[in-house]
Design a protein around this motif. Structure first.
Motif, PDB file in Angstrom:
ATOM      1  N   PRO A  10      35.553  31.437  32.590  1.00  0.00           N
ATOM      2  CA  PRO A  10      35.780  30.459  33.684  1.00  0.00           C
ATOM      3  C   PRO A  10      36.686  29.334  33.417  1.00  0.00           C
ATOM      4  O   PRO A  10      37.221  29.486  32.251  1.00  0.00           O
ATOM      5  CB  PRO A  10      34.231  29.701  33.580  1.00  0.00           C
ATOM      6  CG  PRO A  10      33.776  29.861  32.135  1.00  0.00           C
ATOM      7  CD  PRO A  10      34.379  31.274  31.688  1.00  0.00           C
ATOM      8  N   SER A  11      37.003  28.805  34.268  1.00  0.00           N
ATOM      9  CA  SER A  11      38.168  27.599  34.087  1.00  0.00           C
ATOM     10  C   SER A  11      37.434  26.512  34.689  1.00  0.00           C
ATOM     11  O   SER A  11      36.353  26.281  35.159  1.00  0.00           O
ATOM     12  CB  SER A  11      39.412  27.972  34.643  1.00  0.00           C
ATOM     13  OG  SER A  11      39.198  28.114  36.238  1.00  0.00           O
ATOM     14  N   GLY A  12      38.041  25.142  34.374  1.00  0.00           N
ATOM     15  CA  GLY A  12      37.729  24.005  34.846  1.00  0.00           C
ATOM     16  C   GLY A  12      36.539  23.475  34.615  1.00  0.00           C
ATOM     17  O   GLY A  12      36.002  23.558  33.074  1.00  0.00           O
ATOM     18  N   LYS A  13      35.540  22.971  35.418  1.00  0.00           N
ATOM     19  CA  LYS A  13      34.318  22.318  35.059  1.00  0.00           C
ATOM     20  C   LYS A  13      33.365  23.340  34.642  1.00  0.00           C
ATOM     21  O   LYS A  13      32.563  23.221  33.709  1.00  0.00           O
ATOM     22  CB  LYS A  13      33.675  21.899  36.094  1.00  0.00           C
ATOM     23  CG  LYS A  13      34.389  20.213  36.572  1.00  0.00           C
ATOM     24  CD  LYS A  13      33.613  19.805  37.762  1.00  0.00           C
ATOM     25  CE  LYS A  13      34.288  18.266  38.048  1.00  0.00           C
ATOM     26  NZ  LYS A  13      33.345  17.804  39.270  1.00  0.00           N
ATOM     27  N   ALA A  15      34.069  26.035  32.638  1.00  0.00           N
ATOM     28  CA  ALA A  15      34.496  26.387  31.198  1.00  0.00           C
ATOM     29  C   ALA A  15      33.982  25.221  30.393  1.00  0.00           C
ATOM     30  O   ALA A  15      33.523  25.532  29.348  1.00  0.00           O
ATOM     31  CB  ALA A  15      36.129  26.373  31.081  1.00  0.00           C
ATOM     32  N   MET A  16      34.030  23.923  30.884  1.00  0.00           N
ATOM     33  CA  MET A  16      33.523  22.879  29.914  1.00  0.00           C
ATOM     34  C   MET A  16      31.878  23.098  29.944  1.00  0.00           C
ATOM     35  O   MET A  16      31.436  22.901  28.999  1.00  0.00           O
ATOM     36  CB  MET A  16      33.968  21.665  30.680  1.00  0.00           C
ATOM     37  CG  MET A  16      35.309  21.375  30.357  1.00  0.00           C
ATOM     38  SD  MET A  16      36.000  19.448  31.050  1.00  0.00           S
ATOM     39  CE  MET A  16      35.672  19.724  32.714  1.00  0.00           C
TER      40      MET A  16
END
Length: 185
Positions: A10-13, A15-16
């Motif tokens: 995932p990316s962005g939120k 991923a976090m």
């Protein structure tokens, strides 16, 4: 061929959030190894091992990786990625988890062919065995090993497991059940 979307990090939120959830899972350290929560970056190594060992397809490997990883949320134990302490290279996996027909949690392992016969499985499985004792208690998890798999049977014995004849009656004659801790009478 484009990789399946489900195998892409995932990316962005998202991923976090994934990193935050993984950070809540245990990290086990041994003399040479670090055992940590799996990430999608580990999937190619998992897939390679599954293809070489079992002839799995990419989809089969993904499915197994997903359900072993989900054990953390569903049962409080699951798949550990095994890395070398010196360089974080992924060399294998150890599971304390449940497959569909398992009667109780199983301690199992998979290692890359080039990292077998070097004591890594013993070192990693010892750490997960101790984690299992702390989490589940003595006698509450097993290894299911084919009678013909001499190396895995020897490893279970070195880890202090004992054959459980009562549990073996539920399987065919080729299946050994190695119990960690107390063997029921």
């Amino acid at each position: 061929m484009t990789p399946a979307r489900c195998t892409q990090p995932p990316s962005g939120k998202a991923a976090m959030a994934a990193a935050q959830y993984r950070a809540a899972l245990p990290v086990l350290k041994t003399r040479r190894l670090v055992l940590r929560a799996p990430t999608l970056d580990d999937l190619p190594v998992w897939t390679s091992i599954c293809k070489d060992s079992f002839g799995d397809t990419d989809q089969d490997a993904w499915t197994e990786f997903s359900y072993y990883t989900s054990g953390w949320l569903l049962h409080g134990h699951g798949l550990f990625t095994v890395t070398l302490k010196q360089d974080a290279q992924v060399i294998g996996f150890v599971i304390l988890g449940l497959e569909w027909d398992d009667q109780e949690p199983e301690l199992g392992y998979l290692f890359r062919a080039d990292h077998r016969l070097q004591g890594y499985a013993s070192e990693a499985c010892s750490a997960v065995r101790d984690f299992g004792f702390d989490l589940l208690g003595s006698g509450q998890f097993v290894s299911y090993v084919s009678a013909s798999n001499a190396r895995s049977n020897a490893l279970a014995k070195r880890l202090g497991a004992s054959r459980d004849a009562v549990a073996e009656h539920a399987f065919d004659a080729d299946q050994h059940v190695w119990r960690y801790g107390e063997v029921p009478a």
